[in-house]
Each structure stands twice: as structure tokens, then as C-alpha cells.
Motif scaffolding. Structure first.
Motif, PDB file in Angstrom:
ATOM      1  N   GLU A  18     -15.949   2.911  12.724  1.00  0.00           N
ATOM      2  CA  GLU A  18     -16.967   2.951  11.668  1.00  0.00           C
ATOM      3  C   GLU A  18     -17.326   4.401  11.348  1.00  0.00           C
ATOM      4  OE1 GLU A  18     -20.231  -0.182  11.863  1.00  0.00           O
ATOM      5  OE2 GLU A  18     -19.623  -0.052  13.972  1.00  0.00           O
ATOM      6  N   GLY A  19     -17.687   4.639  10.097  1.00  0.00           N
ATOM      7  CA  GLY A  19     -18.146   5.969   9.701  1.00  0.00           C
ATOM      8  C   GLY A  19     -17.008   6.858   9.250  1.00  0.00           C
ATOM      9  N   ASN A  20     -17.249   8.149   9.296  1.00  0.00           N
ATOM     10  CA  ASN A  20     -16.292   9.133   8.804  1.00  0.00           C
ATOM     11  C   ASN A  20     -15.237   9.420   9.857  1.00  0.00           C
ATOM     12  OD1 ASN A  20     -14.990  11.185   7.426  1.00  0.00           O
ATOM     13  ND2 ASN A  20     -16.463  12.746   8.070  1.00  0.00           N
ATOM     14  N   TRP A  23      -7.148   8.929   6.177  1.00  0.00           N
ATOM     15  CA  TRP A  23      -7.849   7.674   5.923  1.00  0.00           C
ATOM     16  C   TRP A  23      -9.244   7.891   5.333  1.00  0.00           C
ATOM     17  CZ3 TRP A  23      -7.144   3.987  10.747  1.00  0.00           C
ATOM     18  CH2 TRP A  23      -5.787   3.704  10.903  1.00  0.00           C
ATOM     19  N   GLU A  24      -9.913   8.961   5.759  1.00  0.00           N
ATOM     20  CA  GLU A  24     -11.318   9.211   5.441  1.00  0.00           C
ATOM     21  C   GLU A  24     -12.206   8.198   6.149  1.00  0.00           C
ATOM     22  OE1 GLU A  24     -11.755   9.419   1.198  1.00  0.00           O
ATOM     23  OE2 GLU A  24     -10.246  11.007   1.001  1.00  0.00           O
ATOM     24  N   LYS A  25     -12.075   6.928   5.790  1.00  0.00           N
ATOM     25  CA  LYS A  25     -12.741   5.848   6.503  1.00  0.00           C
ATOM     26  C   LYS A  25     -11.704   4.793   6.885  1.00  0.00           C
ATOM     27  CE  LYS A  25     -17.433   5.932   4.525  1.00  0.00           C
ATOM     28  NZ  LYS A  25     -18.438   5.107   3.783  1.00  0.00           N
ATOM     29  N   ALA A  26     -11.909   4.187   8.053  1.00  0.00           N
ATOM     30  CA  ALA A  26     -11.028   3.096   8.475  1.00  0.00           C
ATOM     31  C   ALA A  26     -11.500   1.783   7.873  1.00  0.00           C
ATOM     32  CB  ALA A  26     -11.018   3.014  10.000  1.00  0.00           C
ATOM     33  N   MET A  27     -10.729   0.739   8.111  1.00  0.00           N
ATOM     34  CA  MET A  27     -11.056  -0.581   7.571  1.00  0.00           C
ATOM     35  C   MET A  27     -12.487  -0.999   7.880  1.00  0.00           C
ATOM     36  SD  MET A  27     -11.459  -3.874   8.968  1.00  0.00           S
ATOM     37  CE  MET A  27     -10.405  -3.987  10.406  1.00  0.00           C
ATOM     38  N   ALA A  28     -12.940  -0.808   9.129  1.00  0.00           N
ATOM     39  CA  ALA A  28     -14.288  -1.233   9.517  1.00  0.00           C
ATOM     40  C   ALA A  28     -15.351  -0.502   8.718  1.00  0.00           C
ATOM     41  CB  ALA A  28     -14.497  -1.019  11.014  1.00  0.00           C
ATOM     42  N   THR A  57     -19.131   4.810  24.746  1.00  0.00           N
ATOM     43  CA  THR A  57     -18.161   4.520  23.707  1.00  0.00           C
ATOM     44  C   THR A  57     -17.479   5.814  23.276  1.00  0.00           C
ATOM     45  OG1 THR A  57     -17.824   3.403  21.581  1.00  0.00           O
ATOM     46  CG2 THR A  57     -19.844   4.705  21.816  1.00  0.00           C
ATOM     47  N   VAL A  58     -16.773   5.767  22.180  1.00  0.00           N
ATOM     48  CA  VAL A  58     -16.048   6.927  21.663  1.00  0.00           C
ATOM     49  C   VAL A  58     -16.573   7.233  20.266  1.00  0.00           C
ATOM     50  CG1 VAL A  58     -13.797   7.809  20.952  1.00  0.00           C
ATOM     51  CG2 VAL A  58     -13.991   6.396  23.002  1.00  0.00           C
ATOM     52  N   THR A  59     -16.937   8.475  20.037  1.00  0.00           N
ATOM     53  CA  THR A  59     -17.415   8.899  18.720  1.00  0.00           C
ATOM     54  C   THR A  59     -16.601  10.086  18.233  1.00  0.00           C
ATOM     55  OG1 THR A  59     -19.072  10.365  19.714  1.00  0.00           O
ATOM     56  CG2 THR A  59     -19.756   8.108  19.195  1.00  0.00           C
ATOM     57  N   ARG A  60     -16.653  10.260  16.927  1.00  0.00           N
ATOM     58  CA  ARG A  60     -15.938  11.378  16.300  1.00  0.00           C
ATOM     59  C   ARG A  60     -16.572  11.623  14.947  1.00  0.00           C
ATOM     60  NH1 ARG A  60      -9.530  10.953  14.724  1.00  0.00           N
ATOM     61  NH2 ARG A  60      -9.436  12.685  13.234  1.00  0.00           N
ATOM     62  N   ASN A  61     -16.752  12.865  14.579  1.00  0.00           N
ATOM     63  CA  ASN A  61     -17.468  13.217  13.355  1.00  0.00           C
ATOM     64  C   ASN A  61     -18.817  12.490  13.369  1.00  0.00           C
ATOM     65  OD1 ASN A  61     -15.202  14.722  12.613  1.00  0.00           O
ATOM     66  ND2 ASN A  61     -14.295  13.012  11.501  1.00  0.00           N
ATOM     67  N   HIS A 105       0.831  -1.198   0.000  1.00  0.00           N
ATOM     68  CA  HIS A 105       0.000   0.000   0.000  1.00  0.00           C
ATOM     69  C   HIS A 105       0.872   1.259   0.000  1.00  0.00           C
ATOM     70  CE1 HIS A 105       0.589  -1.419   4.183  1.00  0.00           C
ATOM     71  NE2 HIS A 105       0.891  -0.156   4.395  1.00  0.00           N
ATOM     72  N   ALA A 106       0.334   2.288  -0.638  1.00  0.00           N
ATOM     73  CA  ALA A 106       1.098   3.530  -0.773  1.00  0.00           C
ATOM     74  C   ALA A 106       0.843   4.486   0.385  1.00  0.00           C
ATOM     75  CB  ALA A 106       0.738   4.209  -2.091  1.00  0.00           C
ATOM     76  N   GLY A 107      -0.300   4.398   1.029  1.00  0.00           N
ATOM     77  CA  GLY A 107      -0.627   5.341   2.090  1.00  0.00           C
ATOM     78  C   GLY A 107      -1.740   4.817   2.969  1.00  0.00           C
ATOM     79  N   GLY A 108      -2.133   5.642   3.935  1.00  0.00           N
ATOM     80  CA  GLY A 108      -3.130   5.233   4.908  1.00  0.00           C
ATOM     81  C   GLY A 108      -4.459   4.845   4.300  1.00  0.00           C
ATOM     82  N   LYS A 109      -4.979   5.665   3.397  1.00  0.00           N
ATOM     83  CA  LYS A 109      -6.279   5.379   2.794  1.00  0.00           C
ATOM     84  C   LYS A 109      -6.243   4.073   2.016  1.00  0.00           C
ATOM     85  CE  LYS A 109      -9.647   7.272  -0.506  1.00  0.00           C
ATOM     86  NZ  LYS A 109     -10.011   8.438  -1.342  1.00  0.00           N
ATOM     87  N   GLU A 110      -5.196   3.883   1.224  1.00  0.00           N
ATOM     88  CA  GLU A 110      -5.095   2.673   0.418  1.00  0.00           C
ATOM     89  C   GLU A 110      -4.989   1.437   1.304  1.00  0.00           C
ATOM     90  OE1 GLU A 110      -2.381   0.770  -3.194  1.00  0.00           O
ATOM     91  OE2 GLU A 110      -1.954   2.784  -2.430  1.00  0.00           O
ATOM     92  N   ARG A 111      -4.288   1.562   2.404  1.00  0.00           N
ATOM     93  CA  ARG A 111      -4.164   0.430   3.321  1.00  0.00           C
ATOM     94  C   ARG A 111      -5.525   0.025   3.874  1.00  0.00           C
ATOM     95  NH1 ARG A 111      -1.341   0.314   9.309  1.00  0.00           N
ATOM     96  NH2 ARG A 111      -1.397  -1.956   9.573  1.00  0.00           N
ATOM     97  N   GLU A 112      -6.320   1.000   4.306  1.00  0.00           N
ATOM     98  CA  GLU A 112      -7.651   0.691   4.852  1.00  0.00           C
ATOM     99  C   GLU A 112      -8.534   0.019   3.799  1.00  0.00           C
ATOM    100  OE1 GLU A 112      -8.063   1.253   8.248  1.00  0.00           O
ATOM    101  OE2 GLU A 112      -5.958   1.702   7.879  1.00  0.00           O
ATOM    102  N   ILE A 113      -8.452   0.521   2.579  1.00  0.00           N
ATOM    103  CA  ILE A 113      -9.243  -0.063   1.487  1.00  0.00           C
ATOM    104  C   ILE A 113      -8.810  -1.496   1.221  1.00  0.00           C
ATOM    105  CG2 ILE A 113      -9.638   0.057  -1.003  1.00  0.00           C
ATOM    106  CD1 ILE A 113      -9.590   3.140  -0.700  1.00  0.00           C
ATOM    107  N   ASN A 114      -7.492  -1.709   1.137  1.00  0.00           N
ATOM    108  CA  ASN A 114      -6.988  -3.047   0.840  1.00  0.00           C
ATOM    109  C   ASN A 114      -7.319  -4.045   1.949  1.00  0.00           C
ATOM    110  OD1 ASN A 114      -5.960  -2.059  -1.520  1.00  0.00           O
ATOM    111  ND2 ASN A 114      -3.829  -2.031  -0.858  1.00  0.00           N
TER     112      ASN A 114
END
Length: 408
Positions: free
Chosen positions: A241-243, A248-253, A305-309, A204-213
Motif C-alpha cells: 500500500e502507498g507509494n 509501478w509508482e503504486k502497487a495493485m493494493a 512489518t515492512v515499510t518503504r517510502n 498490459h504494456a508495463g508494470g504500472k499498467e498491470r497494477e492499474i488493470n
């Protein structure tokens, strides 16, 4: 036998029972058979302090302390750059005190009954989190879970074949998997019949791509096993989960839910766990002193729990702070595991030592040990199941001896 002789005989038996057991040691050519690029799988604290911190930073050093079971140093090292957090107001404290505390294992197992995917995270320097996931496995299996996905497990066909043939994890099973508590998670899952797979992104090239992969890799396993139930064990925010925002924009989950249409049950262990000082802990956790892993329920039984955005985790586990007994963290002792004193006062080997416990039949030096303890004296307290073990005592000079013990 006269009363005096009987008394003397009884006293002699008591004295004999108090003597440390004498073990038969043999010199041993101890070699840790891991990856060529891993200069040493298990390191002595002085080396970690003198070399790892300066060369790789406090994060890597905390991992190395975790692998040898040094709980105090792992927290102190992880927190080298930590900053104090705010505290709750009196009103917020009063509100928190109205929440209901329930046992985390019972709550999660009940919540998971109707779920197809459960995602639980860990802090990579926290063996305590791996112990908790391990304790969930049997109950999840009873609810129909059949697969365990691990970020840290290397997804090679050879790796999977080795686990199937040997029946235990090795130093080449993955990265964090050399931690004895991570190794025990793999060992327990395999014994229960879970299919174990790695889903980490490669190239993977970066954080976003890693989460997608990562999400795409898990999606492929889901497609190959339609309708079956999965437990996914990941690191930190990958379970969000979510934004999430940021790079990353979105994490793996979040990506996995997007790609599969399945809403996973997501669990955070990383937010409400101990730090080296209370000042560094989250405000809600600062005011708690739970005795066992706990979920707090607000009004309408909604978990804290913990929320964000617009996202977060479905629930969070509040872990107990470490309490030591016999030199070992008490959260290591569960089920049929117990502290086993191991003394070697007559051993001609200079301290300090790393003491390794290998399950009899598993390859010494290549298997992930069931336990490791650092000791500066000629004694250790190992945390073991009933069974037969090979014990290696290894010192900083590279000398080692081997013996066997039986735990009943």
C-alpha cells in the motif's frame, strides 16, 4: 494354545503388520492434460537442472521444483544469485527480543473481522505460503468473507463453469495453480462456497499498467457484490500500500484503495520466510526460530512489518523454517492431513519416480493432484486427507502404473 505357541502366533502377527502393503498395479497410459504451450506440467529434477535452468533461468526452475514438492532444491535454485544481507546490531536484537510473539492465524482472523478486503501475498516458489492462505479460509468464511480473488487464476467464463461443474481445479485453471498446494487452496475455497475469480491484467504494456488493470478488475467485482467481503491472494509486492516508487509508482493494493476508498488489510508472507541460507534472510528473521506462523507485536501492539517510502504492509507473517519428517515438510501436515507411507518394493518399474495422488472421482492427469512426491526409491510418503485416492507412479522413461488407496 500353549504359552510358546501363543508367543509364536503373536510374533507372526507383528511381523505381518510390519510388511509393506501389497498394491494391485495396472499399466497406465498417463497423460498430463494441460496447456499446449506448457511442454510438461511436472518435471523430473534432472530435467529441471539440465534444461529449465539453462533455458529459462533459476526462477522458472524454482517454480518447477515447488510443483513436485522438492523444498530443498527450490530454495537453493531461487537463491543462485542471492547476496548476503546485513545483520542486526546488538541493540536492535535486544529491542526485537522485547516484542511479543502471537499466533499469526488467530491474529489475522481477529484483525479481519471488521475488514471488507484482506490482501495477502505469496512468493511464487513457496508452497508454504499457499498452505497458510488455505488455513485462513475457514476462519475468514466464518467472518463473512465470500469471495477469493487470485492473480494466478485465469478469468475465463469457461474456467469458472468448469470449476462449478467439476468441483476441483485442473491443469488449465491457471498458471501457478498446478502446484498441489495452490490446487488445494482452490479446492478448499470452492468447498466452503467462496466465489473464485481471476483478476490478472491482460494485454498490459508495463508494470504500472498491470497494477492499474489488476485493481480495476477487482474493483469491478466489488461493484458487482456491494458490501461483500473479499480475500485477495497475490504475488510479492502487489499487496504493498502507498507509494512504492519505481516503475509501478503504486502497487495493485494501493491502486485498489485509491479507486474504491476502502483501506484493505494487507499481509506480507514474503519478507520473513526462509531462504537457502540464513545469510540471505532479512535481519529480523535471521534471529528467529518460530515453530508456527507468527506475528510479532511491538509497543502499543503494532505489528512488525515492512515499510518503504510512505507505504508498506499492515502486518507481516514470520514463517517457521522447514522441518522435515518422513521426507516431508511438516508445514504440509495440518488439520486432518497426515503423512501416508506408500511402498511398492515389487513394482517392475525403474526409478526415479514422480508419485501422484489424485482424489478419487477427479480426472487423473487433468485435475491438480492433491500431492506429488519425487522419489529415487520404491517408496514415498504422501500427505493426504482421509479419503479414497488414485495413485500414479511415473518414471523418467514415461512408463506409469495406477493403483488405489484408502486413507482412514
Amino acid at each position: 494354545m500353549t504359552p510358546i505357541r501363543l508367543l509364536l502366533f503373536s510374533l507372526s502377527l507383528i511381523l505381518l503388520s510390519c510388511q509393506p502393503k501389497m498394491y494391485q498395479f495396472t499399466d497406465y497410459d498417463f497423460e498430463l492434460k494441460g496447456f499446449d504451450w506448457d511442454e510438461s506440467n511436472y518435471k523430473f529434477p534432472q530435467f529441471i537442472q539440465d534444461s529449465v535452468i539453462t533455458k529459462y533461468g533459476n526462477q522458472y526452475a524454482a517454480w518447477d521444483y515447488a510443483y513436485i514438492g522438492d523444498i530443498k532444491r527450490l530454495h537453493e535454485t531461487w537463491d543462485i544469485s542471492a547476496s548476503p544481507r546485513d545483520s542486526l546490531s546488538k541493540g536492535a536484537i535486544d529491542t526485537f527480543r522485547t516484542y511479543r510473539a502471537v499466533k499469526a492465524i488467530d491474529y489475522i482472523l481477529e484483525a479481519a473481522k471488521e475488514e471488507q478486503i484482506v490482501i495477502i501475498n505469496e512468493a511464487h516458489h513457496m508452497p508454504q505460503h499457499r498452505v497458510f492462505t488455505t488455513r485462513l479460509l475457514e476462519g475468514l468464511q466464518q467472518h463473512g468473507f465470500k469471495h477469493l480473488g487470485l492473480e494466478a487464476y485465469y478469468a475465463y467464463n469457461k474456467n469458472d463453469s468448469m470449476l462449478q461443474v467439476k468441483g476441483y481445479p485442473t491443469l488449465t485453471s491457471g498458471f501457478y495453480t498446478k502446484d498441489p498446494q495452490f490446487g488445494q487452496m482452490i479446492r478448499k475455497a470452492h468447498q466452503l462456497g467462496f466465489g473464485i475469480f481471476g483478476y490478472e491484467s491482460e494485454g498490459h504494456a508495463g508494470g504500472k499498467e498491470r497494477e492499474i488493470n489488476q485493481a480495476r478488475n477487482i474493483e469491478q467485482f466489488l461493484k458487482a457484490h456491494p458490501g461483500e467481503k473479499f480475500l485477495i491472494h497475490c504475488g510479492f509486492a502487489h499487496a504493498f500500500e502507498g507509494n512504492l516508487g519505481g516503475q509501478w509508482e503504486k502497487a495493485m493494493a494501493g491502486r485498489l484503495a485509491e479507486y474504491t476508498g476502502i483501506d484493505p488489510l494487507t499481509i506480507s508472507q514474503t519478507d520473513y520466510s526462509e531462504r537457502s541460507q540464513r545469510a540471505f534472510e532479512r535481519p529480523q528473521y535471521k534471529i528467529t526460530d518460530v515453530e508456527a506462523p507468527t506475528v510479532y507485536l511491538k509497543e502499543e501492539n503494532q505489528p512488525v512489518t515492512v515499510t518503504r517510502n510512505d507505504g508498506g504492509f499492515d502486518l507481516a507473517v514470520f514463517h517457521p523454517r522447514t522441518k522435515m519428517k518422513d521426507g516431508r515438510a511438516q508445514w504440509l501436515v495440518y488439520g486432518d492431513r497426515k503423512v501416508v507411507p506408500f511402498a511398492f518394493p515389487n513394482l517392475n518399474l525403474e526409478p526415479p519416480y514422480l508419485v501422484f495422488a489424485y482424489v478419487k472421482g477427479e480426472e487423473v492427469g487433468h485435475a491438480v493432484p492433491l500431492d506429488i512426491q519425487f522419489s529415487e526409491t520404491k517408496a514415498a510418503n504422501l500427505v493426504l486427507h482421509p479419503g479414497e485416492y488414485n495413485i500414479v507412479v511415473w518414471n523418467e522413461e514415461g512408463r506409469a502404473v495406477l493403483t488405489e488407496i484408502v486413507v482412514k
